[in-house]
Design a protein around this motif. Structure first.
Motif, mmCIF file in Angstrom:
data_model
loop_
_atom_site.group_PDB
_atom_site.id
_atom_site.type_symbol
_atom_site.label_atom_id
_atom_site.label_comp_id
_atom_site.label_asym_id
_atom_site.label_seq_id
_atom_site.Cartn_x
_atom_site.Cartn_y
_atom_site.Cartn_z
ATOM 1 N N THR A 60 0.855 -1.192 0.000
ATOM 2 C CA THR A 60 0.000 0.000 0.000
ATOM 3 C C THR A 60 0.885 1.234 0.000
ATOM 4 N N ARG A 61 0.279 2.328 -0.458
ATOM 5 C CA ARG A 61 1.037 3.567 -0.532
ATOM 6 C C ARG A 61 0.428 4.611 0.391
ATOM 7 N N ASN A 62 1.292 5.393 1.027
ATOM 8 C CA ASN A 62 0.790 6.468 1.889
ATOM 9 C C ASN A 62 0.418 7.696 1.077
ATOM 10 N N TYR A 63 1.134 7.918 -0.004
ATOM 11 C CA TYR A 63 0.870 9.104 -0.823
ATOM 12 C C TYR A 63 1.470 8.879 -2.202
ATOM 13 N N GLU A 64 1.159 9.764 -3.126
ATOM 14 C CA GLU A 64 1.750 9.666 -4.460
ATOM 15 C C GLU A 64 3.036 10.472 -4.472
ATOM 16 N N TYR A 65 4.115 9.849 -4.904
ATOM 17 C CA TYR A 65 5.397 10.541 -4.916
ATOM 18 C C TYR A 65 5.753 10.971 -6.338
ATOM 19 N N ASP A 123 8.482 9.290 5.624
ATOM 20 C CA ASP A 123 8.184 7.859 5.701
ATOM 21 C C ASP A 123 9.137 7.017 4.863
ATOM 22 N N ALA A 162 7.135 6.545 -0.668
ATOM 23 C CA ALA A 162 5.676 6.560 -0.693
ATOM 24 C C ALA A 162 5.074 5.262 -0.165
ATOM 25 N N SER A 184 4.032 2.271 2.152
ATOM 26 C CA SER A 184 3.820 2.244 3.599
ATOM 27 C C SER A 184 4.914 1.459 4.291
#
Lengths: 195, 266
Positions: B115-120, B134, B137, B139
């Motif tokens: 899973t990804r925390n945000y789009e990089y 983090d 990107a 998780s």
């Protein structure tokens, strides 16, 4: 005595910073652009250049004074200096390989590369033009080579940082390096106020 | 026309040239460095990539070390057995069997599994991304960043980034170890080419954390340790590790692993 020290100090600032061999005289650009990818190899090249230029200025000055002037054929200085410098680099390489293998390993491929560094010839010729004696020729060679080392190490530092930057495609590789070198040359213009 | 001036010029330049020539000729004899014949022969059979995988500065460095007897005849990881035998023939010693090694990326957290925390969107370089919030990107703080520093470092083109995870082509891999040094997450390790079962995860987070971050992360449950008939698996810091020298490749651990983090290596 004080006068000599003063002259030497002026020569130090003048030839290493103000009229920097790469950035204001545009000599020795080939190794400047070619061997400046990493700071440690750039420093190695700088060290080798200091070593060779200092010896070459001494030998060139001696040959000029005792052979060319004596036989009144100073117009042959360019061709004689080329001969002498090429042979000298070969000799230094052999000498180091035999007696100082550690230094030979450290300088490695840069030593023969210096044969093609026009800064070596350029400095020998400039020394003659400026009518320096043998002592001053050696000092001038040493200081100019220090200037080369300063310039190449700074450029290598900038290029290491530049690796991570997002450079437009058309500027990638050599173009951005040349632009950087140009900006460095402009910055070094600032030193002209020193003298 | 002053003919003597021309003659002086010719004589001086010729004289200087002749002197330098003789001088260099003598110098080359006086300063001759004995080069070991064996060293040159060894250098001839080494691959010549100068990759530095052996730990010496380039092939010539290794050749010198082998000739002096400081390095083993099969010290070249790239040439493997074939080159080792040739070098052994030159040095006149027996070559021990070398185990062919290959690099392995201990992560399978591609864009579907992790899973990804945000789009990089930014600098595409693993060693820089390590420092963004983090640590990238994804998780999972331990997984492959997928920007291919290892692929750039590989002199043999054996690594490709597929769907956000670096994958080693073990046929092309020469086990030089450059990728291991290039990976800021220390994901890549050398394992035997013949290894059968591997843990494709390097997360040492606690189970619940890993569970949220990736569909195939090792949660350190220890079921594989119990399943292994030869005690080849240990769990340390919520992470299973297979001792390849003990592993028989029976596949019992693979069956038991609830997260499918243990996979066939083929």
């Amino acid at each position: 005595m004080l006068d000599v020290v003063k002259d030497l100090l002026i020569l130090l600032v003048g030839s290493s910073l103000v009229s920097n061999v790469v950035l204001s005289q545009f000599l020795g650009l080939c190794p400047f652009l070619g061997v400046s990818k990493k700071v440690d190899t750039a420093a190695g090249m700088g060290g080798a250049v200091i070593f060779v230029i200092t010896i070459a200025s001494a030998v060139a000055a001696v040959i000029y004074k005792f052979i060319l002037v004596r036989f009144d054929i100073t117009y042959l200085q360019t061709i004689v200096f080329i001969l002498v410098i090429a042979a000298l680099v070969q000799f230094v390489e052999m000498f180091l390989k035999k007696f100082v293998p550690a230094l030979y390993q450290a300088l490695g491929v840069y030593l023969p590369l210096i044969t093609t560094n026009c800064a070596v010839l350029g400095i020998a010729l400039t020394n003659v033009q400026k009518n320096y004696g043998i002592g001053f020729s050696i000092a001038s060679g040493l200081f100019t080579a220090v200037g080369f080392m300063i310039a190449i190490v700074i450029l290598a530092g900038i290029r290491e940082k530049m690796e991570y930057n997002d450079i437009p495609e058309s500027f990638q590789g050599m173009p951005i390096v040349l632009i950087t070198a140009g900006l460095m040359a402009i910055a070094f213009c600032g030193f002209s106020g020193l003298l | 026309m002053n003919i003597s001036a021309i003659l002086t010029a010719v004589a001086v330049v010729g004289g200087v040239g002749l002197f330098l020539g003789i001088f260099l000729g003598i110098a080359s004899i006086v300063f001759k460095v004995e080069v070991d014949e064996k060293e040159e022969a060894v250098l001839g059979v080494l691959p010549g990539n100068n990759c530095g995988g052996c730990g010496y500065p380039g092939c010539s460095g290794l050749a010198a070390a082998i000739a002096k007897g400081e390095a083993a005849v099969n010290a070249c990881p790239v040439g493997g057995d074939a080159v080792g035998k040739k070098v052994a023939a030159i040095m006149g010693v027996e070559a021990g069997e070398t185990i062919r090694m290959t690099a392995f990326v201990r992560c399978q957290g591609d864009s579907e599994r992790a899973t990804r925390n945000y789009e990089y969107t930014g600098v595409e370089d693993c060693s820089m991304i390590k420092y963004v919030p983090d640590g990238g990107a994804k998780s999972c703080n331990h997984g492959c960043l997928g920007y291919g520093n290892c692929a750039d470092a590989c002199p043999f083109g054996a690594i490709t980034v597929r769907n956000g995870v670096a994958v080693v082509d073990k046929e092309k891999c020469k086990a030089c170890g450059k990728c291991i040094a290039a990976c800021p997450k220390h994901l890549i390790e050398l394992i035997p080419y013949d290894a059968k079962t591997v843990v494709a995860c390097s997360s040492c987070d606690r189970g619940p954390v890993t569970m949220k971050a990736c569909k195939t992360g090792c949660i350190g449950c220890g079921l594989c340790v119990k399943a292994c008939p030869v005690d080849a698996i240990t769990v340390d810091a919520f992470h299973a590790h297979i001792d390849q020298s003990k592993c028989t490749g029976c596949g019992a651990c693979k069956e038991k692993c609830p997260k499918k983090a243990i996979i066939d290596f083929s």
